[in-house]
Design an enzyme around this catalytic site. Structure first.
Site, PDB file in Angstrom:
ATOM      1  N   SER A 166       0.825  -1.214   0.000  1.00  0.00           N
ATOM      2  CA  SER A 166       0.000   0.000   0.000  1.00  0.00           C
ATOM      3  C   SER A 166       0.854   1.257   0.000  1.00  0.00           C
ATOM      4  O   SER A 166       0.535   2.242  -0.676  1.00  0.00           O
ATOM      5  CB  SER A 166      -0.937  -0.005   1.211  1.00  0.00           C
ATOM      6  OG  SER A 166      -1.863  -1.067   1.114  1.00  0.00           O
ATOM      7  N   ASP A 167       1.940   1.250   0.752  1.00  0.00           N
ATOM      8  CA  ASP A 167       2.852   2.396   0.759  1.00  0.00           C
ATOM      9  C   ASP A 167       3.419   2.647  -0.634  1.00  0.00           C
ATOM     10  O   ASP A 167       3.437   3.784  -1.130  1.00  0.00           O
ATOM     11  CB  ASP A 167       4.012   2.140   1.723  1.00  0.00           C
ATOM     12  CG  ASP A 167       3.672   2.475   3.163  1.00  0.00           C
ATOM     13  OD1 ASP A 167       2.881   3.410   3.376  1.00  0.00           O
ATOM     14  OD2 ASP A 167       4.203   1.820   4.070  1.00  0.00           O
ATOM     15  N   TYR A 168       3.930   1.585  -1.258  1.00  0.00           N
ATOM     16  CA  TYR A 168       4.579   1.760  -2.554  1.00  0.00           C
ATOM     17  C   TYR A 168       3.579   2.158  -3.634  1.00  0.00           C
ATOM     18  O   TYR A 168       3.874   3.018  -4.482  1.00  0.00           O
ATOM     19  CB  TYR A 168       5.328   0.485  -2.951  1.00  0.00           C
ATOM     20  CG  TYR A 168       6.723   0.426  -2.376  1.00  0.00           C
ATOM     21  CD1 TYR A 168       7.824   0.763  -3.138  1.00  0.00           C
ATOM     22  CD2 TYR A 168       6.932   0.068  -1.044  1.00  0.00           C
ATOM     23  CE1 TYR A 168       9.105   0.731  -2.591  1.00  0.00           C
ATOM     24  CE2 TYR A 168       8.203   0.039  -0.496  1.00  0.00           C
ATOM     25  CZ  TYR A 168       9.293   0.368  -1.277  1.00  0.00           C
ATOM     26  OH  TYR A 168      10.548   0.350  -0.744  1.00  0.00           O
TER      27      TYR A 168
END
Length: 404
Positions: A166-168
């Protein structure tokens, strides 16, 4: 010349999602000014593992960035920031919704300083909505977006992805949106305010499952290494006990697989729909044959027959592969004392743009005096900013003493 040379980014981001966005821009030539709060800056300075006091988060996500120290609670430094905005193309943060506004910042004030400025905010749940003020991390977003619900073994518990998916994804979307807005600003003379919610970005990853739900009313199930729509599509144990992923998505590939294995399947399994309906039978059919073949021998035979397959590599095996070396998929990061570590290279190749050969990692606040010196008098620089830099550097050295 790199594509983003001449672009200046004022970067408040920390942790992972925002730094993903801005390291891409830095690697493409942008001047990224990482603005950190004294005395300790980004928490990523103090994670492990590390080398030469630089953590893997700093070397992998914050390389090629300049780092300066600013206290945005100080009204004088708020005005200094607006002077910086006059020279910039993009401001980006990944604070909770409304954080910069608490420091007197607004898009209107930034546009008064520079009508073309783009301001991108990445937050867990976006700038508006019932969840906007909630704290978020990658795993809470994976959970809340539906991504975890389709990740895991058959019949098992929901699992998070092995890395910060999700961060990337949020960082990549933010990069695309910011670039689009900066291009639009060049055309129209007007910047844009961009609102990225990590939840929104992760929701897009499960778009096919959501589309299916609206059509069928049924929820996707966890499939482990298998694929809902194809069979055989799984990892299979070979004679030497090693696993091989075999991914058949067409009837022609299944025919080729059978030829390599030297077997003939029942006529009905020539069609994918029937293989999917009887996937357990198909998995056993393939497994009965792979268990008598050495993995590397079978892999070579399948590749020659154009059947998609892959060995499941760990990080070290991937790094040492001939393909990674030929593609130069990792580069050295240099420290000020000349020592190096390595990180993955930016996976973007363009004609006319030399492949990146190395990167640099700066110490906390290292560029403060040089950069802020463009905006304040020498006397102000020495009186107000040098003591902050020296104090922060001393505290950084103390906290990273065990990281050497």
């Amino acid at each position: 010349m790199k594509p983003f040379e001449g672009v200046r980014v004022l970067d408040f981001t920390q942790f992972t999602s925002g730094p993903v966005c801005t390291y891409i821009m830095a690697d493409l030539g942008a001047e990224v000014i990482k603005i950190e709060n004294p005395p300790y800056g980004d928490n990523n300075h103090y994670n492990t593992p590390s080398k030469n006091r630089h953590t893997s988060y700093i070397t992998s996500l914050n390389h090629n960035k300049k780092t300066i120290l600013m206290n945005m609670k100080d009204p004088e430094q708020q005005e200094l920031f607006l002077e910086m905005v006059k020279t910039a193309d993009l401001v980006i943060d990944n604070f909770k919704a409304g954080t910069l506004e608490k420091f007197g910042m607004s898009f209107e004030r930034m546009q008064e300083a520079n009508p073309k400025i783009v301001w991108t905010s990445i937050s867990g749940y976006g700038q508006v909505g019932p969840w906007a003020k909630k704290t978020a991390y990658d795993v809470t977003i994976q959970a809340g977006s539906g991504l975890m619900s389709v990740t895991g073994e058959k019949g098992g518990a929901a699992l998070k992805a092995g890395m910060s998916m999700s961060d990337y994804t949020s960082g990549l979307y933010a990069c695309c949106g910011s670039i689009a807005a900066m291009m639009d600003a060049k055309r129209t003379g007007k910047g844009r305010r961009i609102d990225f919610g990590m939840l929104d970005s992760s929701y897009s990853i499960v778009s096919r499952a959501i589309a299916d739900y609206y059509i069928t009313g049924q929820l996707d199930k966890r499939m482990g290494r298998e694929h809902r729509d194809f069979a055989p599509y799984n990892s299979f144990v070979c004679k030497d006990g090693k696993e091989l992923m075999i991914c058949v998505t067409t009837d022609e590939q299944f025919e080729a697989l059978c030829k390599v294995l030297g077997v003939k399947a029942a006529d009905q399994y020539a069609v994918n729909e029937n293989r999917v309906a009887d996937r357990e039978i198909i998995n056993q059919f393939v497994s009965d044959e792979t268990c008598s073949r050495e993995r590397n021998e079978l892999k070579e035979a399948l590749e020659n027959a154009k059947v998609p397959c892959a060995v499941i590599l760990n990080e070290e095996e991937a790094i040492l592969s001939d393909h990674m070396k030929e593609r130069e998929l990792y580069i050295p990061v240099k420290f000020d004392d000349g020592t190096v570590t390595r990180i993955p290279a930016l996976p973007i190749r363009m004609t006319g743009v030399p492949q990146q050969k190395e990167a640099f990692a700066h110490e906390l606040g290292q560029d403060t005096l040089e950069f802020i010196g463009q905006f304040v008098s020498p006397e102000k620089l020495e009186e107000k900013y040098r003591p902050v830099v020296e104090d922060s550097h001393a505290k950084w050295l103390a906290r990273t003493e065990s990281f050497k």
